[in-house]
Scaffold this motif. Structure first.
Motif, short mmCIF file in Angstrom:
data_model
loop_
_atom_site.label_atom_id
_atom_site.label_comp_id
_atom_site.label_asym_id
_atom_site.label_seq_id
_atom_site.Cartn_x
_atom_site.Cartn_y
_atom_site.Cartn_z
N GLY A 146 0.82 -1.21 0.00
CA GLY A 146 0.00 0.00 0.00
C GLY A 146 0.85 1.24 0.00
N LEU A 147 1.92 1.23 0.79
CA LEU A 147 2.81 2.38 0.86
C LEU A 147 3.51 2.61 -0.47
CD1 LEU A 147 4.44 4.62 2.17
CD2 LEU A 147 5.88 2.86 3.24
N THR A 148 4.09 1.57 -1.04
CA THR A 148 4.85 1.77 -2.28
C THR A 148 3.95 2.11 -3.47
OG1 THR A 148 4.93 -0.61 -2.76
CG2 THR A 148 6.78 0.32 -1.54
N GLN A 149 2.76 1.54 -3.49
CA GLN A 149 1.86 1.83 -4.61
C GLN A 149 1.20 3.19 -4.49
OE1 GLN A 149 1.53 -0.04 -7.45
NE2 GLN A 149 3.24 -1.12 -6.53
N SER A 150 0.97 3.65 -3.27
CA SER A 150 0.32 4.95 -3.11
C SER A 150 1.31 6.11 -3.01
CB SER A 150 -0.62 4.94 -1.90
OG SER A 150 0.10 4.72 -0.71
N TRP A 151 2.58 5.80 -2.83
CA TRP A 151 3.59 6.86 -2.71
C TRP A 151 3.54 7.88 -3.86
CZ3 TRP A 151 6.82 8.94 0.73
CH2 TRP A 151 7.74 9.88 0.25
N PRO A 152 3.50 7.45 -5.12
CA PRO A 152 3.52 8.45 -6.20
C PRO A 152 2.36 9.45 -6.13
CG PRO A 152 3.97 6.28 -7.09
CD PRO A 152 3.54 6.09 -5.65
N LEU A 153 1.25 9.05 -5.56
CA LEU A 153 0.09 9.94 -5.47
C LEU A 153 0.03 10.72 -4.16
CD1 LEU A 153 -2.66 7.56 -6.87
CD2 LEU A 153 -1.52 9.44 -8.05
N HIS A 154 0.47 10.09 -3.07
CA HIS A 154 0.22 10.67 -1.76
C HIS A 154 1.46 10.97 -0.93
CE1 HIS A 154 -3.99 9.95 -2.48
NE2 HIS A 154 -3.70 8.69 -2.79
N GLY A 155 2.62 10.52 -1.35
CA GLY A 155 3.87 10.84 -0.66
C GLY A 155 3.82 10.57 0.84
N GLU A 156 4.16 11.57 1.62
CA GLU A 156 4.26 11.42 3.07
C GLU A 156 2.95 11.02 3.74
OE1 GLU A 156 6.87 11.28 5.15
OE2 GLU A 156 8.16 11.44 3.39
N GLU A 157 1.83 11.38 3.16
CA GLU A 157 0.55 10.96 3.74
C GLU A 157 0.43 9.43 3.69
OE1 GLU A 157 -2.86 10.72 5.75
OE2 GLU A 157 -1.60 12.49 5.59
N ALA A 158 0.97 8.81 2.65
CA ALA A 158 0.97 7.35 2.57
C ALA A 158 1.81 6.75 3.70
CB ALA A 158 1.50 6.89 1.21
N VAL A 159 2.91 7.40 4.04
CA VAL A 159 3.76 6.92 5.14
C VAL A 159 3.01 7.02 6.46
CG1 VAL A 159 5.95 7.23 6.36
CG2 VAL A 159 5.83 7.61 3.89
N ARG A 160 2.36 8.15 6.69
CA ARG A 160 1.60 8.31 7.94
C ARG A 160 0.51 7.24 8.06
NH1 ARG A 160 2.84 13.61 6.56
NH2 ARG A 160 0.89 13.98 5.45
N SER A 161 -0.16 6.98 6.97
CA SER A 161 -1.21 5.94 6.98
C SER A 161 -0.60 4.56 7.23
CB SER A 161 -1.96 5.97 5.65
OG SER A 161 -2.99 5.02 5.66
N ALA A 162 0.52 4.25 6.59
CA ALA A 162 1.19 2.97 6.80
C ALA A 162 1.60 2.82 8.26
CB ALA A 162 2.40 2.84 5.88
N ARG A 163 2.07 3.89 8.87
CA ARG A 163 2.46 3.84 10.29
C ARG A 163 1.24 3.56 11.17
NH1 ARG A 163 6.90 7.54 9.21
NH2 ARG A 163 8.74 6.39 9.87
N ARG A 164 0.11 4.21 10.88
CA ARG A 164 -1.10 3.96 11.68
C ARG A 164 -1.52 2.49 11.57
NH1 ARG A 164 -2.43 9.07 9.61
NH2 ARG A 164 -3.68 8.15 7.92
N LEU A 165 -1.46 1.95 10.36
CA LEU A 165 -1.81 0.54 10.18
C LEU A 165 -0.83 -0.38 10.88
CD1 LEU A 165 -2.84 0.69 6.44
CD2 LEU A 165 -4.37 0.34 8.40
N ALA A 166 0.45 -0.06 10.80
CA ALA A 166 1.47 -0.88 11.45
C ALA A 166 1.34 -0.83 12.97
CB ALA A 166 2.86 -0.42 11.02
N ASP A 167 0.95 0.31 13.50
CA ASP A 167 0.76 0.42 14.96
C ASP A 167 -0.30 -0.57 15.44
OD1 ASP A 167 2.66 2.39 15.22
OD2 ASP A 167 1.21 4.05 15.33
N GLY A 168 -1.27 -0.86 14.61
CA GLY A 168 -2.31 -1.82 14.98
C GLY A 168 -1.82 -3.27 15.02
N LEU A 169 -0.64 -3.53 14.48
CA LEU A 169 -0.09 -4.89 14.48
C LEU A 169 0.69 -5.21 15.74
CD1 LEU A 169 1.31 -5.18 10.84
CD2 LEU A 169 -0.91 -5.93 11.69
N THR A 170 1.23 -4.19 16.37
CA THR A 170 2.11 -4.41 17.51
C THR A 170 1.31 -4.41 18.79
OG1 THR A 170 2.59 -2.04 17.62
CG2 THR A 170 4.13 -3.41 16.37
N PRO A 171 1.62 -5.35 19.68
CA PRO A 171 0.91 -5.40 20.96
C PRO A 171 1.20 -4.14 21.79
CG PRO A 171 2.47 -7.24 20.74
CD PRO A 171 2.63 -6.38 19.55
N ALA A 172 0.20 -3.68 22.47
CA ALA A 172 0.34 -2.45 23.28
C ALA A 172 1.13 -2.70 24.53
CB ALA A 172 -1.03 -1.90 23.64
#
Length: 172
Positions: A146-172
């Motif tokens: 998702g990050l690599t495919q959306s990068w050309p359109l959304h740049g840093e916003e794609a990174v922020r979204s990827a980070r939010r999704l990744a945060d949901g994978l790690t135990p609190a």
């Protein structure tokens, strides 16, 4: 790889990044590789082999960029991986994934599809091990894609979204 083979692969990689897979003639690829036509064909005897050589070179560079010297385990490793993917996209792939572009240019080429699958699979498995998320390898793969495919359109916003999704994978 020999020094000559590495030089050729690096030059071919840059030519395909700059011009895509359809445009450059073999003479332009030879020029980008910085060798004679005879030497080029000695190391990569066909245009298809040129593409594979360039992508294998890119695969090794990408893995080194993303995974060498990562912090030890957990969320710090995953955050570093995402940062490094974003840095790669900004510097090396602002128009998107070269592996996907190669498959799009030659969709019937089974070797390209296998290389794409191996490349993406190795990224996901190495990231899962590094982050201690072995059971979430497919989730990581989808986030990275998702990050690599959306990068050309959304740049840093794609990174922020990827980070939010990744945060949901790690135990609190």
């Amino acid at each position: 790889m020999t020094d000559t083979a590495t030089k050729i692969a690096a030059g071919l990689e840059q030519a395909f990044v700059e011009y895509g897979f359809a445009e450059p003639a073999v003479e332009a690829l030879r020029e980008a590789a910085g060798v004679s036509m005879r030497t080029l064909y000695k190391y990569v005897p066909s245009r298809g082999e040129m593409v594979l050589s360039a992508l294998e070179h890119r695969h090794r560079r990408y893995l080194a960029h993303v995974f060498d010297g990562l912090p030890e385990g957990g969320p710090d490793a995953l955050d570093a991986i995402l940062s490094r993917i974003a840095q790669w996209m900004a510097q090396e792939a602002p128009r998107g994934c070269l592996f996907h572009a190669a498959v799009a240019a030659a969709p019937q080429d089974g070797r390209l599809r296998e290389l794409l699958k191996r490349h993406k699979g190795e990224i996901a498995s190495r990231a899962a091990r590094a982050a201690g998320l072995e059971a979430r390898e497919m989730d990581l793969s989808l986030i990275f894609e998702g990050l690599t495919q959306s990068w050309p359109l959304h740049g840093e916003e794609a990174v922020r979204s990827a980070r939010r999704l990744a945060d949901g994978l790690t135990p609190a």
